[in-house]
Motif scaffolding. Structure first.
Motif, PDB file in Angstrom:
ATOM      1  N   PRO A   2      -2.219  -2.498   4.876  1.00  0.00           N
ATOM      2  CA  PRO A   2      -1.963  -3.379   3.732  1.00  0.00           C
ATOM      3  C   PRO A   2      -2.625  -2.840   2.470  1.00  0.00           C
ATOM      4  O   PRO A   2      -3.688  -2.222   2.517  1.00  0.00           O
ATOM      5  N   ARG A   3      -1.955  -3.098   1.337  1.00  0.00           N
ATOM      6  CA  ARG A   3      -2.445  -2.561   0.061  1.00  0.00           C
ATOM      7  C   ARG A   3      -3.856  -3.037  -0.252  1.00  0.00           C
ATOM      8  O   ARG A   3      -4.665  -2.281  -0.778  1.00  0.00           O
ATOM      9  N   LEU A   4      -4.181  -4.303   0.064  1.00  0.00           N
ATOM     10  CA  LEU A   4      -5.521  -4.815  -0.204  1.00  0.00           C
ATOM     11  C   LEU A   4      -6.575  -4.035   0.575  1.00  0.00           C
ATOM     12  O   LEU A   4      -7.638  -3.708   0.050  1.00  0.00           O
ATOM     13  N   VAL A   6      -6.346  -0.978   1.567  1.00  0.00           N
ATOM     14  CA  VAL A   6      -6.453   0.351   0.956  1.00  0.00           C
ATOM     15  C   VAL A   6      -7.372   0.299  -0.260  1.00  0.00           C
ATOM     16  O   VAL A   6      -8.236   1.167  -0.445  1.00  0.00           O
ATOM     17  N   LYS A   7      -7.196  -0.724  -1.081  1.00  0.00           N
ATOM     18  CA  LYS A   7      -8.040  -0.853  -2.268  1.00  0.00           C
ATOM     19  C   LYS A   7      -9.504  -1.052  -1.894  1.00  0.00           C
ATOM     20  O   LYS A   7     -10.410  -0.485  -2.520  1.00  0.00           O
ATOM     21  N   ARG A  60      -3.164  10.584  -6.721  1.00  0.00           N
ATOM     22  CA  ARG A  60      -2.640  11.273  -5.538  1.00  0.00           C
ATOM     23  C   ARG A  60      -3.545  12.413  -5.087  1.00  0.00           C
ATOM     24  O   ARG A  60      -3.339  12.991  -4.020  1.00  0.00           O
TER      25      ARG A  60
END
Length: 338
Positions: A2-4, A6-7, A60
């Motif tokens: 999930p993006r959260l 990852v952050k 990236r």
């Protein structure tokens, strides 16, 4: 992922990289064997490299940046681990020698026991002696707290009492050079070696109470003669090991309080981690909570009684110094002696 998550992961890595960058930059500044300008440039370059890595975590390039930082940090660790303390240097006179001991049955012979006669911080008579003690006659151990930078920071000295009234004090100190001084921040970065000093109280305690004007306090500890002897012998073992393999002083991990805590654990006293072992000015509070000092009176009253300043100044570093500074200081009932 999930993006959260990852952050959160990127944020955690950024904090780690920032912390390691700060440490490496300071290590280069304090320990790189270059002139000041060269050390400043090296520390600045690493700082910029770390900041670039943190910035790249949001792009990236994050994997390449992390890999590059890991490689450079590994090289830093290789260099850092190659730095060893000096065994011989132009040490300041009061830390020029490391005490060592030989034990034969109950006989303890100590070489290089310090017995300086202090007139001022820069005017003194050097004396180093060899003395023999009967360890079966060790009866007490006392804690000295010498406050040199406000109420939160103190130097710790343990003193062992023998039958007949003789005292032998042990002080774990920074072994700085004659041209140098003490810097708590620098000593986080392998700046100075460690030294263990065994000395007369009127030397190692008296220089602090009578010459430097520090707030020195004495606390009689509730320790059995057997516990006192074990701790004394651990000091001797630690001193002998240090003479064979020098190690660095560290303001947090290897200082006068944390090293004493280690010795106390080895001697059989269970010392759990406590923040007061780091902010060591509160060590008397810690000892009071554990019942290691007299608890028949409030700690505030005990602390006032334990201040030796007036008694020490009145005595003037006489041969009776050890007796004079203990007048009125309560002895815990468990180890009270006539």
């Amino acid at each position: 992922m999930p993006r959260l998550m990852v952050k959160i992961l990127i944020f955690a890595v950024a904090l780690m990289v920032a912390a390691l960058t700060a440490w490496c930059s300071l290590a280069l500044w304090y320990r790189l064997p270059l002139p000041e300008a060269g050390r400043a440039i090296a520390a600045g370059v690493f700082l910029m490299f770390g900041l670039f890595t943190v910035a790249a975590l949001a792009s990236r390039l994050r994997l390449k940046a992390i890999l590059s930082f890991a490689v450079v940090f590994a090289l830093m660790l290789f260099w850092w681990n190659s730095i060893k303390p000096e065994a011989n240097a132009a040490w300041a006179p009061d830390v020029a020698r490391q005490v060592t001991g030989i034990i034969a049955g109950n006989s303890l012979t100590l070489t290089d026991v310090r017995d300086f006669e202090w007139r001022s911080n820069s005017d003194f008579t050097e004396r180093w002696t060899t003395r023999t003690f009967d360890v079966s006659k060790v009866k007490t151990v006392d804690l000295f707290m010498s406050y040199w930078a406000g109420p939160k920071i103190a130097h710790v000295i343990f003193s062992f009492g023998f039958e007949g009234g003789e005292q032998l004090a042990w002080s774990i100190e920074v072994r700085h050079k004659a041209s140098g001084g003490f810097s708590p921040l620098a000593d986080l970065f392998k700046n100075d070696p460690l030294v263990i000093v065994a000395a007369d109280e009127r030397d190692v305690v008296g220089v602090r109470s009578n010459v430097r004007g520090e707030d020195v306090q004495i606390y009689r500890l509730r320790a059995s003669p057997e516990q006192a002897r074990k701790l004394l012998l651990e000091y001797v073992a630690e001193a002998n090991a240090l003479a064979q393999a020098p190690q660095f002083y560290n303001s947090i991990t290897t200082n006068c309080t944390t090293t004493v805590a280690k010795l106390m654990r080895v001697a059989g006293d269970n010392v759990p981690f406590d923040w007061r072992l780091i902010v060591n000015g509160y060590l008397p509070d810690y000892a009071y909570d554990r019942g290691a000092v007299d608890t028949s009176i409030p700690l505030s009253q005990l602390r006032e009684i334990s201040k030796i300043g007036e008694r020490a100044q009145a005595d003037g570093l006489s041969p009776a110094y050890s007796k004079a500074i203990r007048v009125g200081v309560p002895i815990p009932a468990a180890n009270a002696t006539p």
